[in-house]
Scaffold this motif. Structure first.
Motif, PDB file in Angstrom:
ATOM      1  N   LYS A 196       2.028   0.457  -4.394  1.00 46.79           N
ATOM      2  CA  LYS A 196       3.373   0.597  -4.957  1.00 46.79           C
ATOM      3  C   LYS A 196       3.728  -0.711  -5.649  1.00 46.79           C
ATOM      4  O   LYS A 196       3.127  -1.747  -5.400  1.00 46.79           O
ATOM      5  N   CYS A 254      -3.800   2.651  -5.488  1.00 48.63           N
ATOM      6  CA  CYS A 254      -3.142   3.101  -4.258  1.00 48.63           C
ATOM      7  C   CYS A 254      -2.043   2.136  -3.804  1.00 48.63           C
ATOM      8  O   CYS A 254      -1.744   2.037  -2.613  1.00 48.63           O
ATOM      9  N   TYR A 298       0.841  -1.199   0.000  1.00 46.29           N
ATOM     10  CA  TYR A 298       0.000   0.000   0.000  1.00 46.29           C
ATOM     11  C   TYR A 298       0.874   1.247   0.000  1.00 46.29           C
ATOM     12  O   TYR A 298       1.882   1.322   0.705  1.00 46.29           O
ATOM     13  N   ASP A 299       0.485   2.227  -0.805  1.00 48.12           N
ATOM     14  CA  ASP A 299       1.208   3.494  -0.904  1.00 48.12           C
ATOM     15  C   ASP A 299       0.634   4.457   0.129  1.00 48.12           C
ATOM     16  O   ASP A 299      -0.475   4.972  -0.035  1.00 48.12           O
ATOM     17  N   LYS A 300       1.373   4.700   1.191  1.00 44.77           N
ATOM     18  CA  LYS A 300       0.870   5.500   2.313  1.00 44.77           C
ATOM     19  C   LYS A 300       0.673   6.971   1.951  1.00 44.77           C
ATOM     20  O   LYS A 300       0.076   7.727   2.730  1.00 44.77           O
ATOM     21  N   ARG A 301       1.148   7.374   0.799  1.00 43.18           N
ATOM     22  CA  ARG A 301       0.894   8.758   0.371  1.00 43.18           C
ATOM     23  C   ARG A 301      -0.598   9.013   0.167  1.00 43.18           C
ATOM     24  O   ARG A 301      -1.050  10.163   0.242  1.00 43.18           O
ATOM     25  N   TYR A 302      -1.344   7.952  -0.069  1.00 43.52           N
ATOM     26  CA  TYR A 302      -2.790   8.119  -0.261  1.00 43.52           C
ATOM     27  C   TYR A 302      -3.505   8.467   1.037  1.00 43.52           C
ATOM     28  O   TYR A 302      -4.638   8.944   1.008  1.00 43.52           O
ATOM     29  N   ASP A 303      -2.837   8.263   2.170  1.00 46.10           N
ATOM     30  CA  ASP A 303      -3.431   8.673   3.446  1.00 46.10           C
ATOM     31  C   ASP A 303      -3.371  10.184   3.633  1.00 46.10           C
ATOM     32  O   ASP A 303      -4.004  10.723   4.543  1.00 46.10           O
ATOM     33  N   ARG A 304      -2.596  10.856   2.787  1.00 43.01           N
ATOM     34  CA  ARG A 304      -2.469  12.322   2.902  1.00 43.01           C
ATOM     35  C   ARG A 304      -3.396  13.061   1.942  1.00 43.01           C
ATOM     36  O   ARG A 304      -3.377  14.295   1.891  1.00 43.01           O
ATOM     37  N   ILE A 305      -4.207  12.335   1.198  1.00 40.67           N
ATOM     38  CA  ILE A 305      -5.144  12.978   0.272  1.00 40.67           C
ATOM     39  C   ILE A 305      -6.247  13.680   1.063  1.00 40.67           C
ATOM     40  O   ILE A 305      -6.773  13.149   2.034  1.00 40.67           O
ATOM     41  N   ARG A 328      -7.145  13.374  -5.828  1.00 38.02           N
ATOM     42  CA  ARG A 328      -6.481  12.734  -6.959  1.00 38.02           C
ATOM     43  C   ARG A 328      -7.524  12.127  -7.889  1.00 38.02           C
ATOM     44  O   ARG A 328      -8.496  11.529  -7.429  1.00 38.02           O
ATOM     45  N   THR A 376       1.115  -3.994   3.974  1.00 35.71           N
ATOM     46  CA  THR A 376       1.721  -2.748   4.432  1.00 35.71           C
ATOM     47  C   THR A 376       2.586  -3.063   5.645  1.00 35.71           C
ATOM     48  O   THR A 376       2.665  -4.218   6.085  1.00 35.71           O
TER      49      THR A 376
END
Length: 403
Positions: A198, A196, A73-80, A86, A250
């Motif tokens: 990687k 979402c 899981y790409d944790k950058r999606y938790d900052r959306i 996006r 994750t």
């Protein structure tokens, strides 16, 4: 027969429109036609099973086979956020919807248990008192064993939308009809669950059993866990063999790997073309989730049960809304506005899902089926009715439909 679904295929079939109807006026379709030669064997009112209780010791579950490949899981999606949304991207990855008796690994494990099913089939049964729409499951009694299947040509794997809302979507017409919304929700879930991630991969001991050398598109990120689950309770003990699915992996703060299921909640009823989620999600997320729990309590319960059956550590939700077209020639797009994460067992408590009751329901259905003679049966949920019926059907039922 393997059921392979490309999300691009659905996207190319989408149509535009906007219709709405109220619950009393919506004519719900039956999932299957009850034929004259079907013989009613069992009838169960939801009121009879809503208070059942079966304590279940989770420690007794064992993993027999694990296969497939997961991506992280790409944790950058938790900052959306709504201010940094996006666009939802269209993926060409394949999703395999293979039923129980078509699964080669289930066939390998046939001597390991008495009852065989997939997590989606079990979740549908275990949460049935919450269901309003119609569905059906094929049951085959073969000696001391039960095989629970879905029909090849059914809509079983499509997601429902607003199934438990006071107002249902219209049964026909436009992109806000029941069928189109179901396709849209499935399309969104598949795309979001892959976007979402990687490309960093975790490989299990065995490869995905449903891969085909002739497939042009790459498969989705998925791990299949075949789990052995004892069904205790009054009467004879049974062993359940269940194929479960996990979407991603994750790591927590300690660096430990955690298995994750990823789902999407989607906003489709844009009043006057405006998104309520865009206005409220960042500051009133709890209110939006509460509304989703009310309108989609069956779908949320099935996701939760499936995650618990799979032994997933986390359940991730994405909030996705429509991006309205700027001109008449454009199709409706979608945007990701945020995410939220839960522990499946804690979320079950939050949505008032009693897992002991869910296990009790499953045990009763299994007991009823084990009392039947060898043969083929259909477990049928009538639309809008709180009742389950089990019909004995001819052995060739549904087979002629696929010829």
């Amino acid at each position: 027969v393997q059921d392979v679904f490309s999300i691009k295929q659905w996207y190319q079939r989408r149509v535009r429109g906007n219709n709405r109807d109220n619950k009393s006026q919506v004519k719900l379709k039956s999932s299957v036609e009850v034929r004259k030669d079907w013989e009613l064997q069992v009838e169960i009112e939801f009121s009879q099973i809503s208070k059942l209780h079966l304590s279940y010791p989770e420690k007794d579950i064992t993993n027999l086979v694990e296969c497939g490949t997961l991506e992280h899981y790409d944790k950058r999606y938790d900052r959306i956020t709504t201010k940094a949304e996006r666009p939802l991207q269209i993926s060409n990855r394949l999703f395999h919807y293979v039923s129980t008796t078509d699964d080669p690994i289930i066939r390998e494990l046939v001597k390991e248990g008495h009852v065989f099913a997939t997590d989606s089939i079990l979740a549908t049964i275990m949460t049935c008192p919450r269901s309003y729409y119609s569905w059906d499951i094929i049951i085959q009694r073969v000696g001391s064993r039960l095989f629970l299947d879905k029909r090849d040509d059914s809509d079983f794997d499509l997601l429902t939308v607003n199934e438990t809302a006071n107002e249902l979507p219209a049964s026909e017409g436009g992109s806000n009809s029941l069928n189109k919304l179901s396709l849209e929700a499935t399309f969104i879930n598949q795309n979001f669950s892959q976007q979402c991630l990687k490309r960093e991969q975790k490989h299990f001991k065995r490869p995905n059993p449903f891969l085909n050398d002739e497939d042009d598109n790459e498969p989705s990120s998925v791990a299949y866990r075949y789990r052995k689950i004892p069904l205790a309770g009054p009467g004879e003990p049974y062993t359940l063999i269940c194929r479960t699915e996990v979407d991603a992996v994750t790591t927590n703060a300690s660096g430990e790997e955690q298995l994750m299921n990823i789902k999407a909640l989607n906003e489709w009823d844009l009043k006057a073309g405006a998104s309520e989620w865009r206005q409220k999600l960042d500051t009133q997320r709890g209110d939006i989730l509460t509304t989703e729990m009310k309108n989609n309590k069956c779908k949320l319960a099935k996701w939760t049960v499936s995650s618990i059956l799979a032994g997933a550590d986390l359940l991730k939700f994405g909030y996705v809304t429509r991006s309205m077209p700027r001109s008449s020639g454009e199709s409706i797009g979608h945007s990701i506005l945020g995410t939220q994460q839960f522990y499946p067992k804690q979320f079950a408590a939050q949505i008032s899902l009693d897992m002991n009751n869910a296990w009790g329901i499953l045990r009763v259905i299994v007991d009823k089926c084990m009392q039947l003679k060898d043969g083929k049966y259909v477990l049928y949920k009538e639309p809008s009715k709180g009742v389950l019926r089990i019909y004995k059907v001819p052995l060739n039922t549904f087979e002629e439909d696929n010829e």
